[in-house]
Design a protein around this motif. Structure first.
Motif, PDB file in Angstrom:
ATOM      1  N   PHE A 245     140.972  97.095  60.862  1.00 19.71           N
ATOM      2  CA  PHE A 245     140.481  95.759  61.237  1.00 19.71           C
ATOM      3  C   PHE A 245     141.487  95.020  62.122  1.00 19.71           C
ATOM      4  N   GLY A 262     134.375  92.713  59.042  1.00 21.23           N
ATOM      5  CA  GLY A 262     133.879  92.618  57.669  1.00 21.23           C
ATOM      6  C   GLY A 262     132.381  92.360  57.591  1.00 21.23           C
ATOM      7  N   VAL A 303     140.459  83.726  56.870  1.00 20.50           N
ATOM      8  CA  VAL A 303     139.722  83.113  55.761  1.00 20.50           C
ATOM      9  C   VAL A 303     140.431  81.874  55.199  1.00 20.50           C
ATOM     10  N   TYR A 387     124.541  78.317  69.136  1.00 18.95           N
ATOM     11  CA  TYR A 387     125.309  79.055  68.112  1.00 18.95           C
ATOM     12  C   TYR A 387     124.798  78.738  66.710  1.00 18.95           C
ATOM     13  N   MET A 406     136.953  74.873  69.499  1.00 14.95           N
ATOM     14  CA  MET A 406     137.677  76.053  69.966  1.00 14.95           C
ATOM     15  C   MET A 406     137.087  76.604  71.260  1.00 14.95           C
ATOM     16  N   SER A 407     135.788  76.759  71.314  1.00 11.76           N
ATOM     17  CA  SER A 407     135.205  77.466  72.445  1.00 11.76           C
ATOM     18  C   SER A 407     134.970  76.580  73.677  1.00 11.76           C
TER      19      SER A 407
HETATM   20  P1  FAD Z   1     135.724  89.102  60.405  1.00  9.44           P
HETATM   21  O1  FAD Z   1     136.175  89.356  61.787  1.00  9.44           O
HETATM   22  O2  FAD Z   1     135.635  90.257  59.500  1.00  9.44           O
HETATM   23  O3  FAD Z   1     136.660  87.952  59.789  1.00  9.44           O
HETATM   24  C1  FAD Z   1     136.748  87.715  58.401  1.00  9.44           C
HETATM   25  C2  FAD Z   1     136.251  86.363  57.977  1.00  9.44           C
HETATM   26  O4  FAD Z   1     137.091  85.343  58.459  1.00  9.44           O
HETATM   27  C3  FAD Z   1     134.870  85.989  58.456  1.00  9.44           C
HETATM   28  O5  FAD Z   1     133.882  86.526  57.625  1.00  9.44           O
HETATM   29  C4  FAD Z   1     134.899  84.475  58.403  1.00  9.44           C
HETATM   30  O6  FAD Z   1     134.510  83.996  57.144  1.00  9.44           O
HETATM   31  C5  FAD Z   1     136.360  84.144  58.636  1.00  9.44           C
HETATM   32  N1  FAD Z   1     136.577  83.674  60.006  1.00  9.44           N
HETATM   33  C6  FAD Z   1     137.044  84.388  61.041  1.00  9.44           C
HETATM   34  N2  FAD Z   1     137.222  83.604  62.123  1.00  9.44           N
HETATM   35  C7  FAD Z   1     136.804  82.373  61.762  1.00  9.44           C
HETATM   36  C8  FAD Z   1     136.722  81.143  62.438  1.00  9.44           C
HETATM   37  N3  FAD Z   1     137.106  81.005  63.704  1.00  9.44           N
HETATM   38  N4  FAD Z   1     136.214  80.088  61.773  1.00  9.44           N
HETATM   39  C9  FAD Z   1     135.820  80.214  60.489  1.00  9.44           C
HETATM   40  N5  FAD Z   1     135.890  81.344  59.800  1.00  9.44           N
HETATM   41  C10 FAD Z   1     136.386  82.412  60.426  1.00  9.44           C
HETATM   42  N6  FAD Z   1     131.944  81.684  61.846  1.00  9.44           N
HETATM   43  C11 FAD Z   1     131.057  81.364  60.898  1.00  9.44           C
HETATM   44  O7  FAD Z   1     131.244  81.739  59.736  1.00  9.44           O
HETATM   45  N7  FAD Z   1     129.947  80.635  61.180  1.00  9.44           N
HETATM   46  C12 FAD Z   1     129.674  80.203  62.439  1.00  9.44           C
HETATM   47  O8  FAD Z   1     128.663  79.539  62.661  1.00  9.44           O
HETATM   48  C13 FAD Z   1     130.597  80.533  63.472  1.00  9.44           C
HETATM   49  N8  FAD Z   1     130.373  80.133  64.750  1.00  9.44           N
HETATM   50  C14 FAD Z   1     131.267  80.463  65.726  1.00  9.44           C
HETATM   51  C15 FAD Z   1     131.026  80.013  67.023  1.00  9.44           C
HETATM   52  C16 FAD Z   1     131.920  80.319  68.040  1.00  9.44           C
HETATM   53  C17 FAD Z   1     131.685  79.806  69.431  1.00  9.44           C
HETATM   54  C18 FAD Z   1     133.067  81.092  67.741  1.00  9.44           C
HETATM   55  C19 FAD Z   1     134.037  81.422  68.820  1.00  9.44           C
HETATM   56  C20 FAD Z   1     133.299  81.537  66.461  1.00  9.44           C
HETATM   57  C21 FAD Z   1     132.421  81.234  65.440  1.00  9.44           C
HETATM   58  N9  FAD Z   1     132.641  81.656  64.109  1.00  9.44           N
HETATM   59  C22 FAD Z   1     131.737  81.310  63.131  1.00  9.44           C
HETATM   60  C23 FAD Z   1     133.873  82.365  63.732  1.00  9.44           C
HETATM   61  C24 FAD Z   1     133.769  83.910  63.756  1.00  9.44           C
HETATM   62  O9  FAD Z   1     133.246  84.331  64.978  1.00  9.44           O
HETATM   63  C25 FAD Z   1     132.937  84.462  62.600  1.00  9.44           C
HETATM   64  O10 FAD Z   1     133.392  83.926  61.379  1.00  9.44           O
HETATM   65  C26 FAD Z   1     133.051  85.965  62.508  1.00  9.44           C
HETATM   66  O11 FAD Z   1     132.658  86.548  63.728  1.00  9.44           O
HETATM   67  C27 FAD Z   1     132.192  86.470  61.376  1.00  9.44           C
HETATM   68  O12 FAD Z   1     132.135  87.865  61.370  1.00  9.44           O
HETATM   69  P2  FAD Z   1     132.861  88.752  60.274  1.00  9.44           P
HETATM   70  O13 FAD Z   1     132.438  88.355  58.902  1.00  9.44           O
HETATM   71  O14 FAD Z   1     132.645  90.161  60.690  1.00  9.44           O
HETATM   72  O15 FAD Z   1     134.348  88.326  60.477  1.00  9.44           O
END
Ligand code: FAD
Ligand code: DLZ
Ligand code: SF4
Length: 508
Positions: A245, A262, A303, A387, A406-407
């Motif tokens: 990861f 994840g 997280v 989004y 952020m974005s």
């Molecule tokens: P992994 O890559 O496996 O990361 C592990 C966990 O970390 C995620 O499950 C999540 O809970 C947490 N995490 C990681 N990055 C962030 C972050 N920047 N903010 C908050 N938590 C994070 N995340 C959301 O949960 N909901 C959204 O609506 C959301 N909108 C987003 C919009 C934009 C424009 C961007 C750039 C990011 C956004 N994210 C959002 C953050 C992030 O993209 C997602 O949490 C992540 O892609 C979820 O996939 P994963 O569970 O495979 O994460």
């Protein structure tokens, strides 16, 4: 006196504060699928199917645990259109005069509950590791609210990856190890998939009937929809995905939608998993020697760092946060975001996997779709609503700071110290998208020049007044200034033409 206990669709946690404060012997749980929540943005059909299935299963679990649960289905003739209407109906039905609720994750709903004629007591949402008061104390008096410093405090408070007073491995952050480009093959088979059972199949039929027009594919629904399934998903990923990861966290590959991510954010955000339990599972894997420290630290930072931090910002900044537009961007969101044709391979990949899976990983959201909207000057409110609609994990407390802050840099730099913009070069380095693209990533101008290359300089030039004094951007302004004047003129003219074609609805 009977009270109602409200449980929202993203509050499916056994230890929810409203449940903990209630009395099983006399209080009545209210859950409801309502038109207002299902329609405040055109949610992806898989997001609605996930939430309704998980809500129905949670209601069944509560009943089995001895609670009196009144559940309103979206197609139930009596179900109210809003959460408040449903509370009023149920209050009359059972003779209740008060409601206990855990604070919703969105100002809109907090305000609606406060205005509801039946009095609602809002309890803190203690499923998060940092309370509003703790975040406000951390933020007080700071010039800049940088996530990294918040994260270090969270490491100390939780004790995660700590060796006494010191961070495990002698450093807080291993991010520099986590930027490897995409490798050739992925040795993880992706998130655990679940065959829809009877409850899910019934919901799928309902969603197919009622939300057919929403952007997003409903077929091939595979999400976990209860806590036991979400726990299995977590273990499956900790064993198979976590080891790589960290290294490939930022990589993107055609046809590989999940890589080593994840894919648990939708379970965390709906309450099926808790932040501490997922971090503890990850820390344990590192302590057992089955995952490297850069992977464990990278995940735990997302997280207990990013996730808690963005929530803190959302509640600190208040309801007007979603209206911010520091850069004055006002272009309409291009049609390609809703599946319209595009010649840009990276955008096509990110949008089509979003349509199919209601999922894209962080770098796809930030450096492909987010980057393009920011470079093109799209109105941040429209980007935010996109989004919020299209991802299964999207609720305003987490989506808005990520998008607006952020974005899109629309909060003027509260979250990001500089805008996340890049030319095509970054996408080319981190993915294999450019190989199959109609544009050429190495062309800066002329026929077939990558739109990211043109728009990057257009963005830098039009916001020069704001950014040239930023030490992290000074080098790029020097590069721009060193460019031949004719070349600069050509870049800006071609970028302007491209934006005009976008506005005219032409395929870009
Ligand atoms: P992994 O890559 O496996 O990361 C592990 C966990 O970390 C995620 O499950 C999540 O809970 C947490 N995490 C990681 N990055 C962030 C972050 N920047 N903010 C908050 N938590 C994070 N995340 C959301 O949960 N909901 C959204 O609506 C959301 N909108 C987003 C919009 C934009 C424009 C961007 C750039 C990011 C956004 N994210 C959002 C953050 C992030 O993209 C997602 O949490 C992540 O892609 C979820 O996939 P994963 O569970 O495979 O994460
Ligand atoms: C996202 C969502 C959807 C689609 N539908 C419902 C619903 O019908 N009933 C419900 O209680 N919650 C739903 N939700 C989640 C809420 O929108 C969420 O609780 C708020 O946005 C606060 O985070
Ligand atoms: Fe995207 Fe440009 Fe690469 Fe095409 S060449 S995939 S538009 S970055």
């Amino acid at each position: 006196m009977t009270r109602l206990v409200l449980i929202l669709g993203d509050q499916l946690s056994e230890g929810l504060s409203a449940l903990a404060a209630a009395d099983k012997a006399r209080d009545v749980v209210v859950m409801a699928e309502v038109a207002d929540e299902a329609g405040y943005v055109p949610h992806h059909p898989k997001k609605i199917a996930f939430l309704f299935s998980a809500m129905r299963k949670f209601a069944a679990w509560l009943r089995a645990a001895g609670w009196d649960v009144r559940y309103g289905r979206l197609d139930g003739p009596e179900t109210g259109n809003s959460i408040c209407a449903e509370l009023l109906r149920r209050a009359e039905e059972v003779g209740a005069t008060k409601v206990l609720a855990t604070e919703p994750g969105e100002w809109r709903l907090i305000e609606a509950l406060k205005a509801c004629p039946v009095p609602v007591t809002l309890l803190p949402d203690d499923r998060f590791l940092c309370s509003h008061a703790e975040f406000a104390t951390w933020a007080k008096g700071r010039k800049a609210l940088r996530m990294e410093y918040f994260y270090r405090e969270m490491r100390k408070t939780t004790g995660l990856l700590m060796d006494g007073e010191d961070p495990a491995g002698g450093q807080w952050n291993f991010d520099h190890d986590n930027r490897k480009p995409a490798p050739g093959a992925v040795d993880f088979n992706g998130p655990m998939r679940f065959e829809p059972d009877a409850v899910v199949r019934e919901v799928l039929d309902l969603v197919r009937d009622l939300f057919d027009g929403n952007f997003g594919e409903l077929d091939d629904f595979w999400f976990a929809t209860d806590r036991a399934q979400a726990r299995r998903t977590l273990s499956h990923w900790v064993t198979g995905g976590l080891p790589n990861f960290g290294d490939y966290q930022d990589a993107m590959l055609r046809g590989e939608r999940f890589l080593w991510h994840g894919v648990i954010s939708m379970y965390l955000n709906a309450g099926l998993l808790g932040p501490l339990e997922v971090c503890e599972a990850v820390e344990q894997a590192w302590r057992d020697g089955s995952a490297p420290l850069n992977a464990a630290e990278g995940f735990i930072r997302q997280v207990i760092g990013w996730r808690e931090y963005v929530r803190g910002i959302y509640f600190l900044e208040g309801p007007d946060y979603v209206t911010r537009n520091a850069l004055g961007h006002d272009r309409d969101l291009p049609w390609m975001y809703w599946g319209g044709e595009t010649r840009m391979r990276c955008m096509k990949e990110a949008v089509s996997q979003t349509r199919d899976e209601a999922y894209a990983h962080h770098i796809q959201r930030l450096m492909v779709t987010g980057n393009f909207a920011l470079l093109a000057g799209v109105a941040p409110r429209q980007v935010h609503e996109w989004y919020l609609a299209v991802y299964a994990d999207a609720y305003e407390w987490v989506e808005a700071p990520n998008t607006i802050g952020m974005s899109q840099f629309a909060d003027g730099g509260i979250i990001a110290s500089k805008p996340y913009v890049s030319s095509g070069n970054y996408i080319n380095k981190m993915s294999d998208y450019c190989k199959g693209c109609a544009y050429s990533v190495t062309s800066k101008t002329g026929e077939g020049a990558c739109p990211f290359n043109l728009l990057y300089w257009h963005f830098m030039n039009r916001h020069r007044g704001r950014f040239e004094g930023n030490p992290r951007m000074a080098q790029m302004y020097r590069t721009w200034d060193r460019m031949d004047a004719d070349k600069r003129e050509t870049v800006l003219t071609e970028a302007g033409d491209l934006l005009a074609r976008l506005d005219a609805g032409e395929v870009v």
